[in-house]
Write a protein that holds these residues in place. Structure first.
Motif, mmCIF file in Angstrom:
data_model
loop_
_atom_site.group_PDB
_atom_site.id
_atom_site.type_symbol
_atom_site.label_atom_id
_atom_site.label_comp_id
_atom_site.label_asym_id
_atom_site.label_seq_id
_atom_site.Cartn_x
_atom_site.Cartn_y
_atom_site.Cartn_z
ATOM 1 N N UNK A 71 0.846 -1.201 0.000
ATOM 2 C CA UNK A 71 0.000 0.000 0.000
ATOM 3 C C UNK A 71 0.877 1.245 0.000
ATOM 4 N N UNK A 72 0.399 2.327 -0.653
ATOM 5 C CA UNK A 72 1.234 3.526 -0.772
ATOM 6 C C UNK A 72 1.322 4.293 0.548
ATOM 7 N N UNK A 73 2.540 4.650 0.907
ATOM 8 C CA UNK A 73 2.758 5.398 2.145
ATOM 9 C C UNK A 73 3.567 6.644 1.807
ATOM 10 N N UNK A 74 3.126 7.778 2.326
ATOM 11 C CA UNK A 74 3.840 9.027 2.095
ATOM 12 C C UNK A 74 4.661 9.382 3.326
ATOM 13 N N UNK A 75 5.912 9.763 3.103
ATOM 14 C CA UNK A 75 6.781 10.098 4.233
ATOM 15 C C UNK A 75 7.019 11.602 4.290
ATOM 16 N N UNK A 76 7.148 12.146 5.494
ATOM 17 C CA UNK A 76 7.310 13.600 5.631
ATOM 18 C C UNK A 76 8.725 14.047 5.331
ATOM 19 N N UNK A 77 9.196 13.773 4.140
ATOM 20 C CA UNK A 77 10.541 14.178 3.727
ATOM 21 C C UNK A 77 10.427 14.893 2.389
ATOM 22 N N UNK A 78 11.520 15.503 1.943
ATOM 23 C CA UNK A 78 11.458 16.338 0.748
ATOM 24 C C UNK A 78 11.354 15.513 -0.534
ATOM 25 N N UNK A 79 10.343 14.678 -0.619
ATOM 26 C CA UNK A 79 10.155 13.842 -1.795
ATOM 27 C C UNK A 79 8.716 13.943 -2.253
ATOM 28 N N UNK A 80 8.542 13.774 -3.553
ATOM 29 C CA UNK A 80 7.221 13.947 -4.125
ATOM 30 C C UNK A 80 6.598 12.613 -4.505
ATOM 31 N N UNK A 81 6.785 11.610 -3.694
ATOM 32 C CA UNK A 81 6.260 10.309 -4.076
ATOM 33 C C UNK A 81 5.928 9.451 -2.865
ATOM 34 N N UNK A 82 5.034 8.507 -3.101
ATOM 35 C CA UNK A 82 4.737 7.529 -2.060
ATOM 36 C C UNK A 82 5.645 6.325 -2.262
ATOM 37 N N UNK A 83 5.785 5.520 -1.224
ATOM 38 C CA UNK A 83 6.511 4.254 -1.320
ATOM 39 C C UNK A 83 5.544 3.134 -1.005
ATOM 40 N N UNK A 84 5.784 1.983 -1.665
ATOM 41 C CA UNK A 84 4.887 0.856 -1.439
ATOM 42 C C UNK A 84 5.363 -0.030 -0.301
ATOM 43 N N UNK A 85 4.474 -0.382 0.562
ATOM 44 C CA UNK A 85 4.797 -1.304 1.659
ATOM 45 C C UNK A 85 3.745 -2.398 1.697
ATOM 46 N N UNK A 86 4.123 -3.522 2.312
ATOM 47 C CA UNK A 86 3.192 -4.639 2.457
ATOM 48 C C UNK A 86 2.624 -4.649 3.863
ATOM 49 N N UNK A 87 1.380 -5.074 3.954
ATOM 50 C CA UNK A 87 0.816 -5.280 5.284
ATOM 51 C C UNK A 87 1.318 -6.608 5.814
ATOM 52 N N UNK A 88 1.602 -6.709 7.102
ATOM 53 C CA UNK A 88 1.992 -8.010 7.645
ATOM 54 C C UNK A 88 0.881 -9.020 7.370
#
Ligand code: ADP
Ligand code: ZN
Length: 724
Positions: A1-18
């Motif tokens: 699922x897409x997760x957005x991090x509070x850093x200077x980036x303009x994109x989400x990262x994909x992570x898996x649910x356990x």
């Protein structure tokens, strides 16, 4: 699922649910592994940015865990995306502003305090400290250990000892909740004009849809009183409300007026809050426990879930523009929030911005006018003092007529205010013997003498040095002279002329905190102070009932701001606001403006109190020049420590500007303050007609630029307010 991090980036990262974990709704705060660390992120409801290429599922990391923090409302996600697109800021940076309450993300540990155990036998070993602590605790109240120790002037060990001895017991302190403002607490009787205004604002709230109303009324006309009714209606309808003020207008006076109207204090949001309080309010807003927030511009990014009204008071104020990291104009973003959340927005001011006037004239905003002061008092009569013919004595800054007015006012038992928008004692110091001028080593700026602190300071970078005894260039002793006035110097003159007078000096560098500022304001309100001397801190929001005379020491100061298209507007607003402080509750208010340019149109408009004339002229000028709001501006600032590097890159940036018939690119030019903190700065200004997509143009431009490497920096400021 897409997760957005509070850093200077303009994109989400994909992570898996356990495996086996339940799905997480968008807006949920989660802890995820990111590089070598783990970080807090937000589940987004779709991928953002360059996530086109599929990630190898084997490489995809598992999300660590959802956090016990109320989720960010979906509307906040949309709002963040909007701001990021408009300001050309990475989405992660905008989201970071929405998370600017670290304590809200820390585990909520119950806090413990101590209470005295009644009837416990006195411990065998009593000391004076123990006795003091037990005496204080005898009232049976629960106190934090540290609070009890402080009150009893003993160490924490003494308190621990008493717990061990069984005389004190540890108990959980219940989490404080927020009192709910009562919309019916007090009912105000309105004048006919006010009642019409109330009706318009209340209907806007009732509409449950997007609307913007400009509440335009002279100082003292009752705007606050009127918009409180809109807040009351929002509360009755089960909405949260936000009142935004410029930071320095967040006074105790405002809070107690709120309390009188609603029966309790609102939640406050500003930069001086202690971190735990920040966290508590952030959570309270997210859960809906906080119903009304009164705050500075950053309050806009709180996680409101039921927001039904935003009031932006003093909407013309420059303080709503933020110029570090994310460049945004909070008043404009409040309007955006209203359109996304489909609710009412009220912009209030005695001197609305040209942008808002134009929107009101074209019908985009509703326009509500309060023509007169509630007290019936007339606006003060403004008299220009032409400094070319009525000069102050040598080495003095106040013309005889102004000094006379101060004396008369004092004799009548009333207050005067002298305004000079310049901190410190003198803006320039030089050596009488060799002519050496004190300049900041890191900026293109003179050092400003602060006599009170006995230092020379740079107002751009914070560089500071003690005032030297001899000239560093020629070595002559006691040869330094101060040139020009700052507020401290005006205060010195007032003290010399009126040694008995009770004086208050208000300047942000002399008043370390909001709390102390509130104390000083209180003394002034009580009428104790006779002469107030201040910088623009005094221009905002305060209501000094006994103030009769206002003197502007240098009315021309704002007009010389070269490239700034808002210089005229700003001077008009400032002079009008400051002189408008006089005579708010009685008839004989007076304003004096010392000026070298009495015939300047802005000065004429102020003197004749002819706002329409000023507006027509200014709006016409903006229209012809395609300036805001008729055109769009964006500034690009290129900087580097090394002059050559900045210079070369600025020219490269200019060369790569996409061609467009309708967009004008000006520059690169050296910034008016060319060097700040040792960085050489070049500016480019982009001008586009209103209907053009300036962001699209800028994005195309940025994509065409070479990598910005090393020490180079490029900042983009859409709708710039600073041209320095
Ligand atoms: P503004 O926000 O336009 O400067 P305020 O709301 O601060 O005006 O009102 C100016 C003063 O007049 C305040 O002291 C306020 O309490 C008082 N006032 C305004 N309208 C009323 C009213 N309808 N009833 C009682 N007091 C009022
Ligand atoms: Zn400096």
């Amino acid at each position: 699922m897409p997760v957005l991090l509070p850093v200077a980036l303009d994109q989400t990262y994909d992570y898996l649910l356990p495996p086996g974990a339940p799905d997480l709704p968008p807006g949920t705060f989660v802890v995820v592994p990111f590089g070598p660390q783990s970080r807090i992120g937000i589940v987004w409801d779709g991928p953002v940015g360059e996530t086109g290429k599929p990630v190898d599922p084997k490489k995809m990391k598992f999300l660590v865990e959802p956090m016990d923090v109320p989720p960010l409302p979906l509307l906040s996600l949309r709002f963040a995306e909007w701001i990021a697109r408009y300001t050309l800021t990475p989405l992660g940076m905008v989201v970071r502003m929405m998370m600017s309450a670290q304590a809200a993300f820390e585990p909520q540990r119950p806090r413990f305090g101590v209470r005295r155990v009644p009837d416990a036998p006195t411990p065998p070993r009593m000391t004076p400290a123990r006795t003091r602590a037990l005496d204080i605790a005898a009232d049976g109240l629960v106190r934090a250990k540290s609070a009890l120790a402080a009150e009893a002037q003993c160490s924490a060990g003494v308190v621990d000892g008493l717990i061990e001895a069984g005389n004190l017991v540890e108990v959980a302190i219940p989490e404080r909740t927020f009192p709910h403002p009562d919309p019916r607490h007090h009912s105000t009787e309105f004048t006919a004009d006010q009642a019409t205004a109330v009706h318009t604002l209340v209907s806007a709230v009732d509409g449950d849809t997007y609307s913007v109303t400009l509440l335009d009324g002279v100082t003292g006309s009752g705007k606050t009183e009127v918009y409180f009714e809109a807040v009351a209606r929002a509360l009755e309808r089960g909405h949260q409300a936000l009142i935004m003020l410029p930071e320095i207008a967040l006074t105790g006076q405002f809070m107690s007026r709120f309390q009188q109207r609603f029966g309790c204090l609102p939640a406050e949001w500003h930069s001086a809050l202690a971190p735990p309080e920040r966290g508590r309010i952030w959570r309270g807003v997210a859960t809906g426990d906080v119903r009304v927030v009164v705050g500075a511009r950053s309050a806009l990014f709180l996680p409101f879930r039921e927001l039904g009204l935003i009031v932006v008071d003093e909407e013309h104020d420059q303080g709503f523009k933020q110029d570090d990291r994310v460049h945004y104009q909070a008043r404009d973003m409040a309007v955006v929030r209203g359109s996304l959340g489909k609710h009412a927005v009220v912009l209030a001011s005695a001197t609305p911005s040209i942008e808002s006037h134009v929107n009101a004239r074209t019908g985009r905003y509703r326009h509500v006018i309060l023509p007169g002061r509630f007290s019936g008092a007339e606006l003060p009569e403004i008299t220009p003092i032409d400094l070319r013919t009525e000069q102050p004595d040598k080495g003095k800054w106040l013309a005889p007529r102004l000094v006379e007015a101060l004396r008369e006012t004092m004799e009548r038992g009333q207050q005067s205010l002298l305004f000079l928008n310049r901190r410190g004692y003198a803006p320039l110091t030089l050596c009488r013997s060799c002519g050496h001028r004190f300049e900041c080593p890191q900026c293109t700026a003179w050092l400003v003498e602060h006599r009170f602190r006995h230092r020379l300071n740079c107002h751009h970078c914070g560089f500071s040095l003690p005032i030297p005894e001899k000239c560093p260039k020629c070595g002559e002793k006691d040869s330094l002279v101060a040139c020009g006035p700052g507020v401290e110097r005006v205060a010195e003159e007032v003290k010399e002329r009126f040694p008995e007078a009770r004086i208050a000096l208000l300047s942000s560098d002399l008043i370390p905190s909001l709390v102390e500022m509130r104390d000083i304001i209180k003394t002034i309100e009580s009428g104790e102070t006779e002469i107030i001397i201040g910088t623009q801190m005094v221009a905002k929001g305060h209501h000094f009932p006994n103030l009769a005379t206002v003197g502007i020491v240098d009315g021309d100061l704002g007009l010389s701001m070269g490239a700034d298209p808002r210089a005229g507007e700003r001077t008009f607003q400032l002079l009008h606001q400051v002189t408008g402080r006089a005579g708010r509750t009685f008839a004989q208010g007076r304003g004096f403006i010392q000026t070298h340019l009495p015939e300047h149109p802005v000065m004429q408009a102020i003197i004749k109190s002819d706002r329409e004339e000023f507006l027509n002229r200014e709006i016409d000028m903006r229209r012809r020049g395609l300036l805001p709001p008729f055109g769009r501006l964006a500034a690009l600032v290129i900087s580097a420590r090394e002059k050559e590097l900045a210079d070369k890159f600025a020219r490269e940036v200019a060369r790569r500007a996409p061609r467009s018939e309708r967009i004008e690119v000006l520059g690169p030019a050296e910034a008016p303050i060319f060097v700040v903190r040792g960085r050489h700065r070049w500016r480019l200004l982009v001008k586009a007609p209103r209907e053009l997509d300036i962001q699209g143009y800028l994005r195309e431009w940025l994509a065409a630029l070479p990598d910005i490497k090393g020490d180079l920096r490029l900042t983009i400021d859409v709708d710039p307010y600073s041209f320095l």
